[in-house]
Write an enzyme that holds these catalytic residues in place. Structure first.
Site, PDB file in Angstrom:
ATOM      1  N   GLU A  32       0.845  -1.192   0.000  1.00  0.00           N
ATOM      2  CA  GLU A  32       0.000   0.000   0.000  1.00  0.00           C
ATOM      3  C   GLU A  32       0.884   1.246   0.000  1.00  0.00           C
ATOM      4  O   GLU A  32       1.778   1.352   0.831  1.00  0.00           O
ATOM      5  CB  GLU A  32      -0.913   0.018   1.234  1.00  0.00           C
TER       6      GLU A  32
ATOM      7  N   GLY B 234       2.596   0.867  11.389  1.00  0.00           N
ATOM      8  CA  GLY B 234       2.284   0.041  12.548  1.00  0.00           C
ATOM      9  C   GLY B 234       1.899  -1.357  12.122  1.00  0.00           C
ATOM     10  O   GLY B 234       2.290  -2.343  12.762  1.00  0.00           O
TER      11      GLY B 234
ATOM     12  N   MET C 120      -0.207  -3.646   8.457  1.00  0.00           N
ATOM     13  CA  MET C 120      -0.798  -3.587   7.113  1.00  0.00           C
ATOM     14  C   MET C 120      -1.775  -4.733   6.942  1.00  0.00           C
ATOM     15  O   MET C 120      -1.457  -5.889   7.236  1.00  0.00           O
ATOM     16  CB  MET C 120       0.297  -3.652   6.047  1.00  0.00           C
ATOM     17  N   GLU C 121      -2.970  -4.418   6.400  1.00  0.00           N
ATOM     18  CA  GLU C 121      -4.097  -5.329   6.364  1.00  0.00           C
ATOM     19  C   GLU C 121      -4.095  -6.281   5.172  1.00  0.00           C
ATOM     20  O   GLU C 121      -5.160  -6.574   4.601  1.00  0.00           O
ATOM     21  CB  GLU C 121      -5.408  -4.530   6.364  1.00  0.00           C
ATOM     22  N   ASN C 122      -2.964  -6.839   4.795  1.00  0.00           N
ATOM     23  CA  ASN C 122      -2.962  -7.836   3.729  1.00  0.00           C
ATOM     24  C   ASN C 122      -4.013  -8.902   4.036  1.00  0.00           C
ATOM     25  O   ASN C 122      -4.107  -9.383   5.160  1.00  0.00           O
ATOM     26  CB  ASN C 122      -1.595  -8.512   3.634  1.00  0.00           C
TER      27      ASN C 122
ATOM     28  N   HIS D 255      -7.669  -3.212  14.721  1.00  0.00           N
ATOM     29  CA  HIS D 255      -7.781  -2.327  13.547  1.00  0.00           C
ATOM     30  C   HIS D 255      -7.572  -3.137  12.266  1.00  0.00           C
ATOM     31  O   HIS D 255      -8.365  -3.044  11.316  1.00  0.00           O
ATOM     32  CB  HIS D 255      -6.728  -1.220  13.675  1.00  0.00           C
ATOM     33  N   GLU D 256      -6.509  -3.932  12.238  1.00  0.00           N
ATOM     34  CA  GLU D 256      -6.223  -4.709  11.023  1.00  0.00           C
ATOM     35  C   GLU D 256      -7.273  -5.786  10.798  1.00  0.00           C
ATOM     36  O   GLU D 256      -7.637  -6.090   9.649  1.00  0.00           O
ATOM     37  CB  GLU D 256      -4.827  -5.320  11.105  1.00  0.00           C
TER      38      GLU D 256
ATOM     39  N   GLU E 225      -9.687   3.547   6.676  1.00  0.00           N
ATOM     40  CA  GLU E 225      -8.900   3.793   7.887  1.00  0.00           C
ATOM     41  C   GLU E 225      -9.737   4.342   9.037  1.00  0.00           C
ATOM     42  O   GLU E 225      -9.548   3.944  10.187  1.00  0.00           O
ATOM     43  CB  GLU E 225      -7.732   4.723   7.563  1.00  0.00           C
TER      44      GLU E 225
END
Length: 847
Positions: A125, A265, A267-269, A299-300, A322
């Site tokens: 991203e 912090g 990453m939402e892969n 969050h992720e 986000e």
């Protein structure tokens, strides 16, 4: 970097031509220390006879074959590959060689200094999957991705689909062939490979499926991993989100991987979330960090639905991803975990970030205008995350939490595996809540700036309120007056405590709102607007309340109310309405009893800014000495082994400057001084070494000795910072030349060293870099990758020299054609300048 840009118009035109079906990507990461190879086949439909391009940042392209015809390799310019004369159905094959990154962008390669092992991971991203394989790099061209990887035997290889059993290629190599993914965007695809340590668990989803869970980290850090706790928080999050969203987890498995040199912090892969190793605790950490890790984990996880299952069409709706994940993760943390004061943390950390960002000249509406990839790179900011989440909190207070979540659930069901725009979400929220959100959207999402709310209270001779009004103001540049849902709290002093005795929840709109329900009430000792923190607005205290707060802040029992008062005091200091030295006194007098770890951390960071930038120059040294001495006293009197004790000790080196301060740090480091319940662990040792280095007590030999004691990735990061802080003109020159003139350092070391460069007690050490910064800024921007350039341009900016001369030099640079034609570079410089201008205003107020 400019050649790697992609405009929104180009993306729209390409999306009108193409319908992408499938990628088959084979990667060979087994052979070379610098390069890897890819062999990619893409199946897609197109308008017959049309032409377009595919994104591919490569070292070399050896084959371009379109529909069976081999094309000229000259169609690749190293960033894009032109595709002429497309058919209705197309099959494209590209063989290429890529370059491993050491900047945390694309396919990053890391060699562990502890054991020499190699670790790979991806960070895509916004636009960096094109650094690993050829791809139509935009979120609305979703496709199925089928990865296969050749790598050394014994490695763990993880991607979005469950990891298959590898097949043997040779005595030393194996091949992993992953099952196809669902239809997803390229930026959430992933590859993580290396001799990672692994822990396994599972859960049963709402769908009835068993979802395998994995936790991974470098083997040299395995002893610091706490997998049981990670799995526990993950399972709590799964249960909460599946119920709240009324939609089962949409992927086949869920892996969480802690990776080195990570810029963000996390990453939402899809199904393979990556986290910074800062969330692996090898030394004592604060409760603020522990809580933040939980919020980040959730969050992720929220992104698996909002962002991965349903994805924005273009990056102007990045905030939808986000802000929603930030709101949902705080909600889940407060409701489903032991961190039940998460909304206090949100008020202290996230909203302070949002207010700060929203008062910069670069502020923008939550729904930002994103013209190209450079625009989106700099929009991972406090507006996109924190203001958006704050506004969602306000929206939930207005429409109700249950209707809000029902609307979100309908949104997931209707748009699963598709791309959406803001209007698609608003339709579902309007249907479930019965509210017309068009006006709300226009006022809150399509305008910028933060309002200020102030109480105007009149009483009679007996102390009864005869008029209670709330005044709302906005600055001239962003004059929008907005509706707010908010609480008003009445607090009175009782037995040494400031206790809430009455509260109302009201709607505020217009420049002046009469709160008739409070007429006839007894005026309390203290009045707090935005009690419970529902609204997004700066708050001012009326004068009687301000005086009560100054003397009794730490006696406010409610942690959220207390944090709101801290924030009001900070806002007044930043705005030049209250002297900076008053804020220092307020913090030193009241931080000791503070119970909320994140509030303590936020206040200590604010002290760094106040002491170094906001205090009048003629009293700065005295003020910094006062802060250091105050923190030493607080550390020595804090409860043994407490969170606050740890925080006070770790911040002393930020301010220390006298012989007494140096002796205190040195005696703590060598063990001749001890604090009850406190362990001087390795990370604390490095903080003390850095503090002593800045003070000229330690130098290269002591840093090298400490690095020999801790020759880890973390140790190398601390050592790079300590070396950059050695307070001699010769060392500052060598550090500047290393950072600006070479590419020797990885992203982590660049960030650490450039941050430490400006940590000086003697400002004359930075004097010559005022001109040099402005002379080299454009060169930095054009030579380095985006992330490295950002680190250098922000961290090396000599804001410590805040002066009219610095402001004038930065203004002149911003106005040049070379900068004004580069919006992302211009924004970084504009924000740097804003920090100087705010510092000058605060300094005048402190005189």
């Amino acid at each position: 970097m400019p050649g790697e840009n992609l405009t929104r118009l180009e993306a729209q035109q390409r999306a009108e031509i193409l319908n992408v079906h499938r990628y088959q990507v084979h990667l060979d990461v087994s052979e070379d220390s610098k390069y890897f190879s890819s062999d990619t086949t893409i199946e897609f439909d197109a308008k017959a006879g049309s032409s377009t391009f595919i994104d591919a940042i490569t070292h070399q392209v050896s084959l371009i074959e379109l529909n069976g015809e081999v094309l000229d390799n000259a169609l690749s310019d190293g960033v894009r590959i032109s595709l002429p004369n497309l058919q209705t159905s197309n099959r494209l094959r590209i063989k290429a060689v890529g370059i491993y990154s050491n900047t945390g962008e694309g396919l990053h390669k890391f060699v562990d200094p502890v054991d020499g092992e190699v670790y790979l991971y991806t960070q895509f991203e916004v636009p960096d999957s094109r650094r690993m394989f050829p791809v139509f790099e935009q979120p609305d061209l979703k496709a199925v991705f089928e990865f296969s990887v050749t790598a050394p035997k014994g490695w763990k290889v993880i991607s979005n689909s469950p990891t298959p059993e590898p097949s043997t290629v040779s005595d030393t190599l194996a091949r992993w062939d992953f099952a196809p993914t669902p239809r997803i965007s390229s930026y959430i695809t992933a590859l993580i490979a290396g001799p990672y340590s692994q822990w396994n668990d599972s859960l049963v989803s709402l769908s009835g499926k068993v979802i395998p869970l994995g936790v991974f980290c470098r083997s040299s850090l395995a002893e610091f991993m706490d997998p049981d706790y990670i799995f526990e928080k993950t399972k709590q999050g799964f249960a909460y989100f599946e119920k709240a969203f009324d939609f089962p987890y949409p992927f086949e498995k869920y892996d969480q991987l802690w990776v080195p040199d990570f810029n963000a912090g996390a990453m939402e892969n899809a199904g393979a979330v990556t986290f910074t190793e800062s969330y692996l605790f090898r030394s004592a950490v604060t409760d603020a960090t522990k809580e933040r890790r939980v919020v980040t984990i959730l969050h992720e996880l929220a992104h698996m639905w909002f962002g991965d299952l349903v994805t924005m069409r273009w990056w102007n709706d990045l905030w939808l991803n986000e802000s929603f994940a930030e709101y949902a993760s705080t909600l889940a943390t407060a409701d489903a975990t032991e961190w039940d004061q998460a909304w206090t943390t949100f008020a202290s950390l996230e909203k302070n970030w949002a207010y700060r960002q929203d008062q910069l000249p670069s502020t923008h509406p939550i729904v930002a205008q994103i013209n190209d990839l450079e625009d989106v790179q700099v929009n991972f900011d406090g507006i996109t995350y924190a203001k958006g989440a704050s506004v969602l909190k306000q929206l939930v207070a207005w429409v109700g939490q249950e209707p809000f979540l029902r609307g979100v659930a309908s949104y997931f069901k209707k748009h699963q595996w598709q791309n959406t725009e803001l209007k698609d979400l608003l339709v579902e929220l309007e249907r479930e809540s019965g509210r017309d959100l068009s006006s709300w959207s226009k006022l809150w999402l399509e305008t910028a700036g933060v309002n200020t709310l102030k109480p105007i209270i009149e009483t009679d001779s007996s102390g009864l309120v005869t008029s209670f009004k709330v005044e709302q103001t906005a600055i001239a540049e962003h004059p929008t007056i907005r509706p707010h849902r908010m609480g008003i709290g009445y607090f009175n002093l009782a037995e040494g405590k400031l206790v809430r005795e009455h509260a109302v929840e009201v709607d505020i709109d217009g420049p002046l709102t009469e709160i008739a329900v409070l007429n006839g009430t007894k005026r309390p000792d203290f009045v707090l607007l935005n009690d419970q923190d529902l609204a997004y607005a700066k708050v001012r205290l009326d004068e009687p309340s301000r005086l009560v707060a100054l003397g009794n802040l730490s006696s406010i029992e409610d942690s959220l109310a207390r944090t709101l008062v801290w924030t009001a005091a900070w806002d007044a200091t930043r705005d030049g309405e209250a002297p900076a030295r008053d804020f220092i006194d307020l913090v030193l007098n009241h931080i000791g009893p503070e119970t909320e770890s994140t509030t303590i951390l936020t206040l200590l960071r604010q002290l760094v800014t106040t002491g170094n930038l906001y205090v009048a120059q003629h009293t700065r040294s005295e003020s910094l000495e006062k802060i250091a001495s105050g923190l030493i006293s607080l550390a020595e009197t804090a409860p043994a082994g407490s969170d606050s004790q740890l925080q006070f000790v770790k911040f002393v080196p930020q301010f220390a400057r006298t012989k007494a301060h140096q002796d205190w740090m040195r005696s703590l480091l060598n063990g001749s001084k001890t604090l009850a319940g406190f362990t001087v662990d390795q990370d604390v040792r490095w903080e003390l070494v850095s503090g002593l280095t800045i003070n000229g007590v330690f130098g290269e030999s002591e840093i090298a000795e400490e690095l020999e004691r801790d020759n880890t990735a973390n140790g190398q990061k601390f050592a790079a910072a300590a070396r950059a802080a050695i307070p001699t003109p010769e060392n500052k020159r060598a550090t500047w030349d290393l950072l600006v003139g070479t590419e020797q350092y990885s992203n982590t070391l660049v960030n650490s060293a450039s941050l430490a460069f400006g940590r000086v007690n003697d400002l004359s050490l930075l004097g010559q870099y005022l001109d040099e910064y402005h002379q080299t800024a454009l060169d930095i921007w054009t030579r380095f990758s985006y992330k490295i350039a950002e680190y250098l341009l922000i961290n090396l900016y000599p804001v410590q020299l805040a002066s009219a001369e610095l402001a004038a030099a930065t203004k002149a640079l911003i106005e040049t054609e070379e900068v004004s034609s580069r919006p992302a570079l211009r924004r970084i410089l504009v924000e740097n300048l804003a920090g100087v201008e705010r510092a000058l205003v605060a300094q005048r107020a402190d005189r």
